[in-house]
Design an enzyme around this catalytic site. Structure first.
Site, mmCIF file in Angstrom:
data_model
loop_
_atom_site.group_PDB
_atom_site.id
_atom_site.type_symbol
_atom_site.label_atom_id
_atom_site.label_comp_id
_atom_site.label_asym_id
_atom_site.label_seq_id
_atom_site.Cartn_x
_atom_site.Cartn_y
_atom_site.Cartn_z
ATOM 1 N N LYS A 113 0.526 -1.661 -0.060
ATOM 2 C CA LYS A 113 0.320 -0.226 0.260
ATOM 3 C C LYS A 113 0.658 0.981 -0.194
ATOM 4 O O LYS A 113 0.598 2.311 -0.387
ATOM 5 C CB LYS A 113 -0.968 0.051 1.007
ATOM 6 C CG LYS A 113 -2.117 -1.219 1.392
ATOM 7 C CD LYS A 113 -3.033 -0.635 2.156
ATOM 8 C CE LYS A 113 -3.790 -1.953 2.971
ATOM 9 N NZ LYS A 113 -4.489 -1.932 3.949
ATOM 10 N N LYS B 204 -6.991 -11.123 -8.638
ATOM 11 C CA LYS B 204 -8.883 -11.301 -7.493
ATOM 12 C C LYS B 204 -9.743 -10.985 -7.551
ATOM 13 O O LYS B 204 -9.410 -9.537 -8.207
ATOM 14 C CB LYS B 204 -7.612 -10.539 -6.413
ATOM 15 C CG LYS B 204 -9.476 -10.981 -5.131
ATOM 16 C CD LYS B 204 -7.949 -10.329 -3.940
ATOM 17 C CE LYS B 204 -9.118 -10.594 -2.899
ATOM 18 N NZ LYS B 204 -8.355 -9.956 -1.388
ATOM 19 N N LYS C 100 -14.410 -4.862 -7.741
ATOM 20 C CA LYS C 100 -14.746 -3.576 -7.905
ATOM 21 C C LYS C 100 -14.452 -2.730 -8.471
ATOM 22 O O LYS C 100 -13.801 -2.188 -9.842
ATOM 23 C CB LYS C 100 -15.666 -3.039 -7.120
ATOM 24 C CG LYS C 100 -17.045 -2.413 -7.975
ATOM 25 C CD LYS C 100 -17.913 -1.901 -6.883
ATOM 26 C CE LYS C 100 -17.061 -0.926 -5.253
ATOM 27 N NZ LYS C 100 -18.126 -0.318 -4.129
#
Ligand code: TRP
Length: 328
Positions: free
Chosen positions: A111, A193, A196
């Protein structure tokens, strides 16, 4: 009854990835355990976000959880920011977490890699997660494999606190993962994976027509060129795994035989899957539509959940502070 705790980010409307990967499993567990389920909006603000967007994503997630069958009479369902003890315990745990443990977390590295400036909240994310779980002294945490490292850290924190403040009888249990039976759900593209943002999933609130438009082009066994070629369900990227999740064992066996025997083409197989998905998801979709028209009822359910959670959370914080020399 053993206690379980799990959390989900307020990512907006549920899709079949987070439904199968988490929520459907929670619904099955809520009667068997003393269960706490939380929309973790304090985790969601560790990356840049827009206020209005976070509000609508939180509301959509709240509605999706209720519509999927989480029952406030059978579990404690709440929003993290409505129980301030989460951040209180997280601060305390920050003082007992080795910096090196945080820096080596895979998710932190991933991240922070694409952030212009790395804020401390991303580094401390797993400390808040440990606080979520340990505030309820949960024994088990239903999660996917991607959370195993975070849970190891929760156990390190529990051990560190116990060693310093309750050496004779450990106050905090060391929480164990309870892995979701459905393994990682591959997207309809057969690659990433489901998510959205990648656009390779089906929304739980999609109409039957929209679901079909997404299933029709989904990737199957790439070696199977035409209907008369026998297929291999084990090489079917996106459709066979969804049959396992949405179809009965009898149908799964039938799919397997008809694929290997070249009796069904991929479209025939997708039609059967589509019918089963529609059957399972239509009631969820209509409950969600009703809940959308009743925002006050949704707010009330979550306010009640937060009160139930707080009763437990306050007791833990009182114990923790008294053992650490902190006036209440
Ligand atoms: N990190 C988890 C995820 O991204 C969400 C989460 C926050 C969580 N707190 C938790 C999961 C506590 C389990 C228990 O999926």
């Amino acid at each position: 009854m053993p206690r379980i705790f799990s959390g989900i980010q307020p990512s907006g409307e549920l899709h079949i990835g987070n439904y199968l990967g988490a929520v459907k499993n929670w619904v099955a567990l809520q009667g068997q355990f003393e269960a706490f389920f939380c929309v973790v909006n304090y985790h969601a603000i560790t990356l840049p976000y827009a206020k209005a967007d976070l509000e609508s994503r939180t509301r959509e997630m709240a509605i999706g959880l209720l519509a999927s069958g989480l029952d406030p009479a059978k579990c404690t369902l709440f929003i993290q920011s409505q129980v301030p003890e989460h951040t209180e315990l997280a601060w305390i745990f920050n003082t007992l977490t080795p910096l090196g443990e945080l820096e080596r977390q895979t998710q932190f590295k991933e991240k922070s890699a694409w952030q212009e400036q790395v804020m401390a909240g991303i580094l401390n994310y797993p400390v808040l997660q440990a606080a979520d779980i340990l505030l309820y002294r949960a024994d088990l945490v239903p999660v996917g494999e991607d959370q195993i490292q975070h849970l190891e850290l929760s156990r390190v924190i529990a051990r560190n606190w116990n060693a310093r403040f309750s050496p004779d009888a450990p106050y905090f249990p060391e929480p164990q993962p309870k892995l979701t039976p459905t393994r990682r759900i591959v997207g309809l593209d057969g690659q990433a994976k489901m998510s959205k943002s990648v656009g390779n999933t089906v929304g739980l609130m999609d109409s039957p027509e929209a679901m079909w438009d997404k299933l029709r082009p989904a990737v199957t066994d790439p070696a199977r060129q035409k209907k008369t070629d026998p297929g291999d369900p084990d090489k079917c990227a996106a459709i066979f795994p969804l049959h396992r999740a949405f179809s009965t064992d009898t149908t799964v066996a039938e799919v397997e035989a008809n694929c290997r025997g070249a009796k069904w083409g991929c479209i025939d197989c997708k039609k059967v899957l589509h019918a089963n998905m529609v059957a399972e998801l239509t009631p969820i979709r209509s409950r969600a539509a009703e809940l959308k028209t009743a925002p006050a009822a949704v707010d009330a359910a979550f306010a009640e959940g937060a009160e139930k959670a707080r009763a437990v959370a306050r007791a833990t914080i009182a114990d923790v502070k008294s053992r650490m020399g902190l006036p209440q």
